[in-house]
Design an enzyme around this catalytic site. Sequence first.
Site, PDB file in Angstrom:
ATOM      1  N   HIS B 142       0.837  -1.203   0.000  1.00 44.60           N
ATOM      2  CA  HIS B 142       0.000   0.000   0.000  1.00 44.60           C
ATOM      3  C   HIS B 142       0.876   1.259   0.000  1.00 44.60           C
ATOM      4  CE1 HIS B 142      -3.371   2.636   1.446  1.00 44.60           C
ATOM      5  NE2 HIS B 142      -2.369   3.255   2.051  1.00 44.60           N
ATOM      6  N   GLU B 143       1.883   1.267   0.851  1.00 44.50           N
ATOM      7  CA  GLU B 143       2.769   2.433   0.918  1.00 44.50           C
ATOM      8  C   GLU B 143       3.578   2.586  -0.382  1.00 44.50           C
ATOM      9  OE1 GLU B 143       2.332   4.557   3.091  1.00 44.50           O
ATOM     10  OE2 GLU B 143       1.148   3.365   4.481  1.00 44.50           O
ATOM     11  N   HIS B 146       1.555   4.276  -2.898  1.00 45.00           N
ATOM     12  CA  HIS B 146       1.592   5.734  -2.720  1.00 45.00           C
ATOM     13  C   HIS B 146       2.811   6.320  -3.433  1.00 45.00           C
ATOM     14  CE1 HIS B 146      -1.761   6.733  -0.249  1.00 45.00           C
ATOM     15  NE2 HIS B 146      -1.408   6.012   0.795  1.00 45.00           N
ATOM     16  N   GLU B 218      -6.213   7.014  -1.144  1.00 44.46           N
ATOM     17  CA  GLU B 218      -6.109   5.842  -0.268  1.00 44.46           C
ATOM     18  C   GLU B 218      -6.717   4.615  -0.947  1.00 44.46           C
ATOM     19  OE1 GLU B 218      -4.408   5.487   2.493  1.00 44.46           O
ATOM     20  OE2 GLU B 218      -3.797   7.565   2.213  1.00 44.46           O
TER      21      GLU B 218
END
Lengths: 191, 307
Positions: B142-143, B146, B218
Site C-alpha cells: 500500500h505504501e 503511494h 487511499e
Amino acid sequence: MGLFDVLRGQRAPKRADLDNLFAIGAAAMTLEAAMDLRTTGRAGVCFKNIEAGVFEALIRETEELLAATSSDAGTTVSRHDDPYGFSWVVIDDPDLEDLVTTTHVVSRSLEERGFSEQLLCAVFGFDGPPGQVDLVYGYKRGTFYPFAPRESKRRDNALELRLQSAVGSELPFEPELERWYPVWDAPVAPT
Amino acid sequence: MATRRWYGRDSGLTLRMGLTLFGLGLVYVFFIGALIAAGVGAVVVLVIAAGFALVQILFGDKIALASMGAHVTEPHEAPELHAMVERLCQLADLPKPRVAIARSEIPNAFAAGHSRKTSTVCVTTGLMDRLEPRELEGVIAHELSHVANKDVIVMTVAGFLATVAGLLVRFGVYSGMMGGGRDRKDNSAAVFLVVILVSIVVYVASFLLLRALSRYREFAADRGAAIMTGAPAQLASALGRISGTMSRIPTEDLRAAEGMNAFFIIPAVAKGLSLSSIISTHPPAEKRIARLMEMQAQLDANPGATL
C-alpha cells in the site's frame, strides 16, 4: 507514466517481458569459456503466490506438454514455496537450452492465465570454481543481472561485476546496479 | 491474453475523481480572480506560500521521519523487512526506497519523499509486532503504491492552493483589524471585504476537496497493493487489525502524531463525529476492507481472469 495517470493516482500494470529470455543460451557458452561456470541444471520461475489449484494445474499442464515433446524428455518440473511468500516452478534439466525453453513455456502459460503482473523473475543457477552465481531475469525490466549468494545473506559483488564484464554485451543487462535485487534462497543451487 | 486489472473498471471512482479535480480547478480559477481583485500584497503572500510548499517538498520526508523518531535501516539491520520491500519493488518495477523503522507501539506505516528515487517507507515496531508477515506485506505494498502514484507530490501541489487561500484569509483579516482604510476609499474597502469572503469560501472548498482527493488516493493505493500482492484479503485483515488496535489506544497518546495523518495507513487520531466522513483524510477502514474483500471475491471466483 503520463500526467493523467499521476492525477488519477493509477498506473498501468507492468507486464512481463518474455522476449529476451532466450538470449541466455549464447551467454552461457561465454560464461563456461571465460569463467568455467556451468549450469547447475536447475532454473526457477518465481511469482507472487497464486491459488494452489491454479498452481497444480500449471505444473500438470507443463508436465504433459513436456511428455508430448520428445526432445525435452529429461526435463522435470516441481513446485516450491519460499519463506518470502513467493512460489516457484523449479525446472530440472542438465541441458541449458531445454531449461530456457521450459522456463519460457512456464512463463508464457502464467502470462496467458492472467498472472503477468505476478511474475517476479526467472533464475538460472550456475556453478564453478569461482562459486555459485545465479543469472536473474527480471520480467518487468526485460533484463538480466547476476546474483552470487554467500553465507549469512552476503553476496559476492566482485564476482557479480566480473560476470557483467564477461557477458554484459551478450545479454540485455540491467544497467542500474540498484536494481540488482537479491533473490535469497532461490531453489536453483546445485543439488 | 487476459489482462488483469481493476483499473478503469471502477468508473464510479474515476468519475468522482474527475469531479474532484474539476472542482479544484474551479476553485483555482475563482481564486485567481480574487487575487486580481485584491491587487496589492497578493504577490508577497504567494511567494511565502510557494516557499512553504518548497520546504514541504524538499524537507517533508526528513521532517516526517524526525517527528516519528524513525531511523533509516541498512539491509543487515532488518533483513526480512528489506527482502520484503525488495521483492515488492521488483514486482512493481520501482526503485527500492529507503526503509525506516520507528520505535513506537502505535501500529502504523507511511511513505515520505517527493520522488520515486528519494522516497522512504517507514513502519513502526508496533506494526511489525502485531501483523503476520503476509499482512505486513500488504501494508508495505500500500505504501509503495503511494510512492508509485506520486501521492506525496500530488497532495503537496494540491495543498499549495489551500495554503495560499488560508494565508490570504489571515492576511485579509489582519489588514481588516488594523483598520482597513487608513486612506482608502469606500470602494476599495468593499473590494477588500469581498476578497476576504471569497478567500474563506475558497479555503473551505479547497479543504473539503483536498480531503476528498486524499481519500481517493487511499482507495487507489489499496487497489495498487491488491494488484501487487495478489492478495487483497491480507491487506484487509491488516487494516482490520490496525484500526481495531488504533481505536483502543487513547488519543491523548497520539497527539504528537496528528500532523502526520495524511501519509499514515490509518489516521492516528480517530474522529468520532458524523462530520468525519467529509473532513477525514482517510476513508473509514470498514469501507476499505469491504472494497478489498470485493476484489478478493473476484479473484477467488476466477483467479487470473479479467477483472
